[in-house]
Design a protein around this motif. Structure first.
Motif, short mmCIF file in Angstrom:
data_model
loop_
_atom_site.label_atom_id
_atom_site.label_comp_id
_atom_site.label_asym_id
_atom_site.label_seq_id
_atom_site.Cartn_x
_atom_site.Cartn_y
_atom_site.Cartn_z
N LYS A 110 0.83 -1.20 0.00
CA LYS A 110 0.00 0.00 0.00
C LYS A 110 0.86 1.25 0.00
CE LYS A 110 -0.41 -0.60 4.92
NZ LYS A 110 0.50 -1.70 4.92
N ASN A 111 0.25 2.32 -0.36
CA ASN A 111 0.89 3.63 -0.37
C ASN A 111 1.03 4.12 1.07
OD1 ASN A 111 1.23 6.51 -0.62
ND2 ASN A 111 0.48 6.33 -2.72
N VAL A 112 1.98 4.98 1.31
CA VAL A 112 2.19 5.56 2.65
C VAL A 112 0.95 6.32 3.08
CG1 VAL A 112 3.59 7.21 3.96
CG2 VAL A 112 4.68 5.71 2.31
N LEU A 113 0.24 6.89 2.12
CA LEU A 113 -0.99 7.63 2.41
C LEU A 113 -2.00 6.74 3.12
CD1 LEU A 113 -2.76 10.22 1.83
CD2 LEU A 113 -3.51 9.01 -0.22
N VAL A 114 -2.14 5.51 2.66
CA VAL A 114 -3.08 4.57 3.29
C VAL A 114 -2.63 4.25 4.71
CG1 VAL A 114 -4.06 2.25 3.15
CG2 VAL A 114 -3.74 3.60 1.06
N LEU A 115 -1.36 4.02 4.88
CA LEU A 115 -0.83 3.70 6.20
C LEU A 115 -1.05 4.86 7.18
CD1 LEU A 115 0.75 1.73 7.98
CD2 LEU A 115 2.85 2.78 7.15
N ASP A 116 -0.85 6.07 6.71
CA ASP A 116 -1.03 7.25 7.57
C ASP A 116 -2.49 7.46 7.95
OD1 ASP A 116 1.68 7.76 7.50
OD2 ASP A 116 1.54 9.32 5.96
N GLN A 117 -3.39 7.31 6.98
CA GLN A 117 -4.79 7.62 7.23
C GLN A 117 -5.59 6.45 7.81
OE1 GLN A 117 -6.76 9.59 3.97
NE2 GLN A 117 -4.92 10.75 3.47
N MET A 118 -5.10 5.22 7.60
CA MET A 118 -5.83 4.03 8.09
C MET A 118 -4.85 3.04 8.70
SD MET A 118 -8.60 3.43 5.06
CE MET A 118 -7.40 3.23 3.78
N PRO A 119 -4.30 3.33 9.86
CA PRO A 119 -3.31 2.42 10.45
C PRO A 119 -3.89 1.06 10.82
CG PRO A 119 -3.88 4.19 11.98
CD PRO A 119 -4.54 4.50 10.68
N GLU A 120 -5.20 0.94 10.97
CA GLU A 120 -5.84 -0.33 11.35
C GLU A 120 -6.14 -1.21 10.13
OE1 GLU A 120 -9.20 2.39 10.29
OE2 GLU A 120 -7.31 2.66 11.31
N PHE A 121 -5.86 -0.73 8.93
CA PHE A 121 -6.23 -1.43 7.70
C PHE A 121 -5.63 -2.84 7.63
CE2 PHE A 121 -5.65 -2.56 3.24
CZ PHE A 121 -6.97 -2.46 2.78
N ASP A 122 -4.34 -2.98 7.89
CA ASP A 122 -3.69 -4.30 7.82
C ASP A 122 -4.35 -5.31 8.74
OD1 ASP A 122 -1.96 -2.93 6.16
OD2 ASP A 122 -0.13 -3.59 7.17
N GLY A 123 -4.64 -4.89 9.95
CA GLY A 123 -5.27 -5.80 10.91
C GLY A 123 -6.65 -6.25 10.48
N VAL A 124 -7.43 -5.34 9.91
CA VAL A 124 -8.78 -5.68 9.46
C VAL A 124 -8.71 -6.66 8.30
CG1 VAL A 124 -10.86 -4.74 8.37
CG2 VAL A 124 -9.80 -3.54 10.28
N VAL A 125 -7.82 -6.42 7.34
CA VAL A 125 -7.70 -7.30 6.18
C VAL A 125 -7.20 -8.68 6.61
CG1 VAL A 125 -6.41 -7.68 4.05
CG2 VAL A 125 -7.42 -5.45 4.51
N THR A 126 -6.21 -8.70 7.48
CA THR A 126 -5.66 -9.98 7.96
C THR A 126 -6.74 -10.77 8.69
OG1 THR A 126 -3.45 -9.03 8.13
CG2 THR A 126 -3.87 -11.03 9.39
#
Length: 158
Positions: A110-126
């Motif tokens: 993912k782009n750094v933008l996604v990481l900055d704005q949605m830090p919980e994204f990886d956990g939800v997808v996993t």
């Protein structure tokens, strides 16, 4: 008597070389067979137990993909992921289905933008992948094999 002993020694020596040549030929046949295997495809795709195992390979693939996408949509729709950028962003989820049908997330690109704005994204997808219905692994030449998949997820902006 010496002739008999000499004859037995000669038979033993020749029989050892006979086995060596058989072993060498067997290894050559195995190597030749390995060169002709298409390592980039499977004989049957991983399948969910809700899918029909007896259908064609293409139908198995369609059922696998539809079930996977449907599950992802249901899970990810429960969360509000919001990007403030003016463009949509695509995130690639790379995962492996092992020989026992277990899923392991390998990487989330993912782009750094996604990481900055949605830090919980990886956990939800996993977690979404771990909550998939039970899977049977892919099969190659009658043997369960690991398979690697990439799912692009497009995130929209507000």
């Amino acid at each position: 008597m010496k002739r008999v002993i000499y004859f037995l020694v000669l038979i033993l020596i020749s029989s050892c070389s006979f086995f060596d040549s058989k072993q060498k030929r067997t290894q050559e046949l195995i190597n030749e067979e390995l060169r002709h295997i298409d390592w980039n495809s499977v004989d049957s795709y991983p399948f969910f137990y809700s899918c029909d195992e007896a259908v064609t390979k293409d139908q198995q693939k369609i059922c696998f993909e539809e079930t996977l996408i449907s599950h992802f949509e249901e899970t990810l729709n429960d969360f509000e992921f919001t990007l403030t950028d003016k463009e949509s962003e695509t995130v690639d989820v790379i995962f492996v289905i092992d020989t026992l049908g277990r899923i392991r997330v390998s990487n989330i690109e993912k782009n750094v933008l996604v990481l900055d704005q949605m830090p919980e994204f990886d956990g939800v997808v996993t977690q979404s992948l771990k909550n998939l219905p039970k899977l049977a692994p892919a099969i190659k030449r009658g043997i369960p094999v690991n398979t690697k998949y990439r799912i692009p997820i497009q995130l929209k902006t507000n």
